[in-house]
Design a protein around this motif. Structure first.
Motif, PDB file in Angstrom:
ATOM      1  N   ASP A 158      47.894  52.136  96.442  1.00 62.05           N
ATOM      2  CA  ASP A 158      48.915  52.550  97.398  1.00 62.05           C
ATOM      3  C   ASP A 158      49.150  51.435  98.413  1.00 62.05           C
ATOM      4  O   ASP A 158      48.950  51.604  99.624  1.00 62.05           O
ATOM      5  CB  ASP A 158      48.496  53.843  98.093  1.00 62.05           C
ATOM      6  N   ASN A 159      49.573  50.286  97.914  1.00 60.40           N
ATOM      7  CA  ASN A 159      49.840  49.113  98.741  1.00 60.40           C
ATOM      8  C   ASN A 159      51.178  48.511  98.327  1.00 60.40           C
ATOM      9  O   ASN A 159      51.657  48.747  97.223  1.00 60.40           O
ATOM     10  CB  ASN A 159      48.739  48.060  98.583  1.00 60.40           C
ATOM     11  N   SER A 160      51.752  47.713  99.209  1.00 59.67           N
ATOM     12  CA  SER A 160      53.049  47.115  98.900  1.00 59.67           C
ATOM     13  C   SER A 160      52.950  45.964  97.916  1.00 59.67           C
ATOM     14  O   SER A 160      53.921  45.622  97.246  1.00 59.67           O
ATOM     15  CB  SER A 160      53.719  46.622 100.184  1.00 59.67           C
ATOM     16  N   GLY A 161      51.772  45.360  97.824  1.00 58.17           N
ATOM     17  CA  GLY A 161      51.593  44.250  96.910  1.00 58.17           C
ATOM     18  C   GLY A 161      50.180  43.731  96.944  1.00 58.17           C
ATOM     19  O   GLY A 161      49.319  44.249  97.674  1.00 58.17           O
ATOM     20  N   ALA A 170      57.575  53.014  87.057  1.00 61.18           N
ATOM     21  CA  ALA A 170      56.990  52.185  88.108  1.00 61.18           C
ATOM     22  C   ALA A 170      57.418  50.744  87.874  1.00 61.18           C
ATOM     23  O   ALA A 170      57.450  50.269  86.733  1.00 61.18           O
ATOM     24  CB  ALA A 170      55.467  52.304  88.096  1.00 61.18           C
ATOM     25  N   LEU A 171      57.749  50.046  88.954  1.00 57.71           N
ATOM     26  CA  LEU A 171      58.232  48.673  88.859  1.00 57.71           C
ATOM     27  C   LEU A 171      57.274  47.739  89.584  1.00 57.71           C
ATOM     28  O   LEU A 171      56.900  47.977  90.741  1.00 57.71           O
ATOM     29  CB  LEU A 171      59.627  48.568  89.484  1.00 57.71           C
ATOM     30  N   VAL A 172      56.874  46.661  88.900  1.00 57.28           N
ATOM     31  CA  VAL A 172      55.992  45.631  89.468  1.00 57.28           C
ATOM     32  C   VAL A 172      56.603  44.266  89.163  1.00 57.28           C
ATOM     33  O   VAL A 172      57.124  44.045  88.066  1.00 57.28           O
ATOM     34  CB  VAL A 172      54.567  45.710  88.870  1.00 57.28           C
ATOM     35  N   ARG A 173      56.523  43.367  90.138  1.00 61.21           N
ATOM     36  CA  ARG A 173      56.934  41.975  89.933  1.00 61.21           C
ATOM     37  C   ARG A 173      55.715  41.069  90.065  1.00 61.21           C
ATOM     38  O   ARG A 173      55.013  41.131  91.073  1.00 61.21           O
ATOM     39  CB  ARG A 173      57.986  41.551  90.963  1.00 61.21           C
ATOM     40  N   SER A 185      57.512  49.733  93.441  1.00 63.28           N
ATOM     41  CA  SER A 185      57.660  51.190  93.532  1.00 63.28           C
ATOM     42  C   SER A 185      56.823  51.781  94.652  1.00 63.28           C
ATOM     43  O   SER A 185      57.063  52.919  95.074  1.00 63.28           O
ATOM     44  CB  SER A 185      57.269  51.843  92.204  1.00 63.28           C
ATOM     45  N   ARG A 186      55.841  51.047  95.137  1.00 68.59           N
ATOM     46  CA  ARG A 186      55.079  51.465  96.314  1.00 68.59           C
ATOM     47  C   ARG A 186      55.743  50.935  97.593  1.00 68.59           C
ATOM     48  O   ARG A 186      55.727  51.585  98.630  1.00 68.59           O
ATOM     49  CB  ARG A 186      53.648  50.939  96.237  1.00 68.59           C
ATOM     50  N   LYS A 187      56.335  49.757  97.481  1.00 67.12           N
ATOM     51  CA  LYS A 187      56.889  49.093  98.664  1.00 67.12           C
ATOM     52  C   LYS A 187      58.189  49.720  99.128  1.00 67.12           C
ATOM     53  O   LYS A 187      58.429  49.850 100.338  1.00 67.12           O
ATOM     54  CB  LYS A 187      57.111  47.612  98.351  1.00 67.12           C
ATOM     55  N   TRP A 188      59.062  50.107  98.176  1.00 66.19           N
ATOM     56  CA  TRP A 188      60.404  50.552  98.525  1.00 66.19           C
ATOM     57  C   TRP A 188      60.597  52.023  98.151  1.00 66.19           C
ATOM     58  O   TRP A 188      60.486  52.388  96.981  1.00 66.19           O
ATOM     59  CB  TRP A 188      61.447  49.718  97.783  1.00 66.19           C
ATOM     60  N   PRO A 189      60.897  52.898  99.110  1.00 67.94           N
ATOM     61  CA  PRO A 189      61.101  54.318  98.797  1.00 67.94           C
ATOM     62  C   PRO A 189      62.194  54.566  97.765  1.00 67.94           C
ATOM     63  O   PRO A 189      62.059  55.464  96.920  1.00 67.94           O
ATOM     64  CB  PRO A 189      61.471  54.927 100.158  1.00 67.94           C
ATOM     65  N   LEU A 237      62.967  52.761  95.256  1.00 66.72           N
ATOM     66  CA  LEU A 237      62.452  52.455  93.919  1.00 66.72           C
ATOM     67  C   LEU A 237      61.404  53.469  93.479  1.00 66.72           C
ATOM     68  O   LEU A 237      61.234  53.709  92.282  1.00 66.72           O
ATOM     69  CB  LEU A 237      61.870  51.042  93.888  1.00 66.72           C
ATOM     70  N   ALA A 238      60.698  54.057  94.433  1.00 66.92           N
ATOM     71  CA  ALA A 238      59.708  55.080  94.095  1.00 66.92           C
ATOM     72  C   ALA A 238      60.362  56.301  93.466  1.00 66.92           C
ATOM     73  O   ALA A 238      59.702  57.058  92.732  1.00 66.92           O
ATOM     74  CB  ALA A 238      58.929  55.488  95.349  1.00 66.92           C
TER      75      ALA A 238
END
Length: 448
Positions: A308-311, A341-344, A329-333, A335-336
């Motif tokens: 549960d972290n932004s990155g 789930a989206l990760v870069r 997906s944790r950083k931006w509501p 995208l959640a």
């Protein structure tokens, strides 16, 4: 009037938009872009049917340029803000909380880096105010040299490098204090008695305003709106090859004669185009080095057990290939709310272009394996998209501020020519937009 803007990134598009505002409908504006698309290192693609940014995905929300542009263009409803979650720093094989009360990772007190560095380093940070500080006003050194001397190499590798790597795709040893941290340089120039004191003076005042902002449907919304409002003729897939002066203006090959030119191009391209008309300026621009990077965007099942972290930022020297992960997906509501789930995953630092030669499959495998390592989750990607950015970010080396002052001085006697871009006054999107506005104002003043 006919004006050429060379370079279709955010700097060039803002310059074109501001020129249209200043010169009116009758001016002919031509945008010359070597790539087959506009946007430069801003790019939005659709993955699993939804837009995803593969370059910058945020901007500094406390700067006014982008929110003001969005309001002017009627797209302010696209403005979004992060959820407020903190990133982790991966160091010594585990995740640590990102230090608080730091200036680009430089601590204002030892407790900021407690748990991230060892006891000896904490003691060095605590004792630093008692050590004599020798700083000559106007001087410039690398961030790594300054911080390493005063606080130790662990602070550089574990706290400063991860943050500078995200901004410049560089390392503390390749970035100068005066350009990257002007408020810190100013505090040192004023006579701060220690680095601890200087950082404390340079920290921004507490604020509840969001630090970052974003665009709900990606940067292409802003790029498309700027392009439409500028009403510019776009010559994409066209490289500007030569710039010379004429009796009435400029000759820009291959598009012909123009009354004025904005060079919103990377430093090496700017150097090449200035070679005939301003050789001293060309030499200065050519001395700015670039870093390459790559981004792997992964979509995962929505129930993937991400922290549960932004990155997650990776300290220098860790046995990982990725330098950072954005847990989008944790950083931006907004995208959640998607059903995946989206990760870069980000790769590449200054001085190491090795990942540019990796295949897409190799980069994707490295992203998946390293993400599994830092999260402990079972990573099963649904889709992956690889974006490479060769030479995408200029390095603000020690002496950069003086170099840019000299570069501008070397072009002041060229009426109808203006410079814009990430190598001038900041690599962030707001700074690039500001450079475009400044260039447009210079051209408009000349023509009107």
């Amino acid at each position: 009037m006919r004006v050429a803007v060379v370079g279709g990134g955010i700097s060039g598009l803002v310059a074109a938009y501001r020129l249209r505002q200043a010169l009116g409908e009758s001016a002919e504006l031509v945008l010359v872009e070597e790539r087959d698309r506009v946007g430069g290192i801003l790019r939005t693609v659709d993955i699993d049917g939804d837009p995803v940014d593969l370059g910058a995905e945020a901007f500094v929300g406390r700067r006014p340029e982008i929110p003001e542009l969005m309001r002017e263009l009627g797209i302010e409803d696209q403005l979004v803000f992060p959820a407020g979650k903190r990133p982790l720093v991966w160091s010594e094989g585990r995740g640590h909380r990102l230090p608080e009360r730091t200036l680009m990772g430089i601590p204002a007190a030892p407790e900021s880096v407690a748990g991230l560095v060892d006891a000896d380093t904490l003691a060095q940070v605590e004792a630093e105010p008692a050590r004599p500080l020798r700083w000559k006003p106007g001087a410039d050194v690398s961030v790594g040299d300054l911080v390493g001397d005063r606080f130790g190499e662990q602070v550089v590798r574990r706290s400063v490098d991860p943050l500078l790597g995200g901004v410049y795709a560089g390392l503390a040893n390749s970035i100068g204090v005066r350009a990257a941290l002007p408020t810190l340089a100013a505090a040192l120039d004023r006579g701060a008695s220690s680095l601890t004191r200087a950082v404390s003076e340079a920290l921004p005042p507490p604020s509840t305003a969001p630090v970052f902002g974003g665009i709900r449907d990606g940067y292409r919304v802003l790029l498309d709106a700027l392009r439409a409002a500028a009403d510019v003729k776009s010559e994409t897939g066209t490289a500007a090859t030569r710039l010379t002066r004429t009796a009435t203006g400029w000759q820009l090959d291959p598009i012909g004669g123009v009354d004025a030119v904005v060079l919103a191009t990377p430093a090496p391209v700017t150097a090449r185009l200035l070679r005939e008309v301003a050789p001293d300026a060309a030499d200065l621009a050519a001395g700015i080095e670039l870093a390459s990077s790559a981004v792997v965007a992964l979509t995962l099942p929505a129930d993937t057990a991400l922290p549960d972290n932004s990155g997650i930022l990776v300290a220098t020297g860790e046995p990982l290939r990725a330098k950072a992960f954005t847990l989008s997906s944790r950083k931006w509501p907004h995208l959640a709310a998607r059903d995946v789930a989206l990760v870069r995953a980000s790769f590449g630092r200054f001085g190491d272009d090795s990942t540019q030669s990796w295949s897409d499959a190799a980069l994707t495998t490295a992203a998946v394996e390293d993400l599994a390592t830092v999260t402990g989750a079972d990573i099963r990607p649904l889709h992956a998209f690889v974006q490479r950015w060769p030479g995408g970010l200029p390095q603000y080396a020690p002496g950069h501020v003086t170099r840019i002052l000299d570069l501008r001085s070397a072009t002041t006697d060229l009426p109808g020519l203006a410079l814009a871009g990430a190598y001038l006054d900041g690599v962030g999107v707001p700074a690039c937009a500001a450079s475009g506005s400044k260039a447009a104002a210079r051209i408009a003043a000349h023509l009107t």
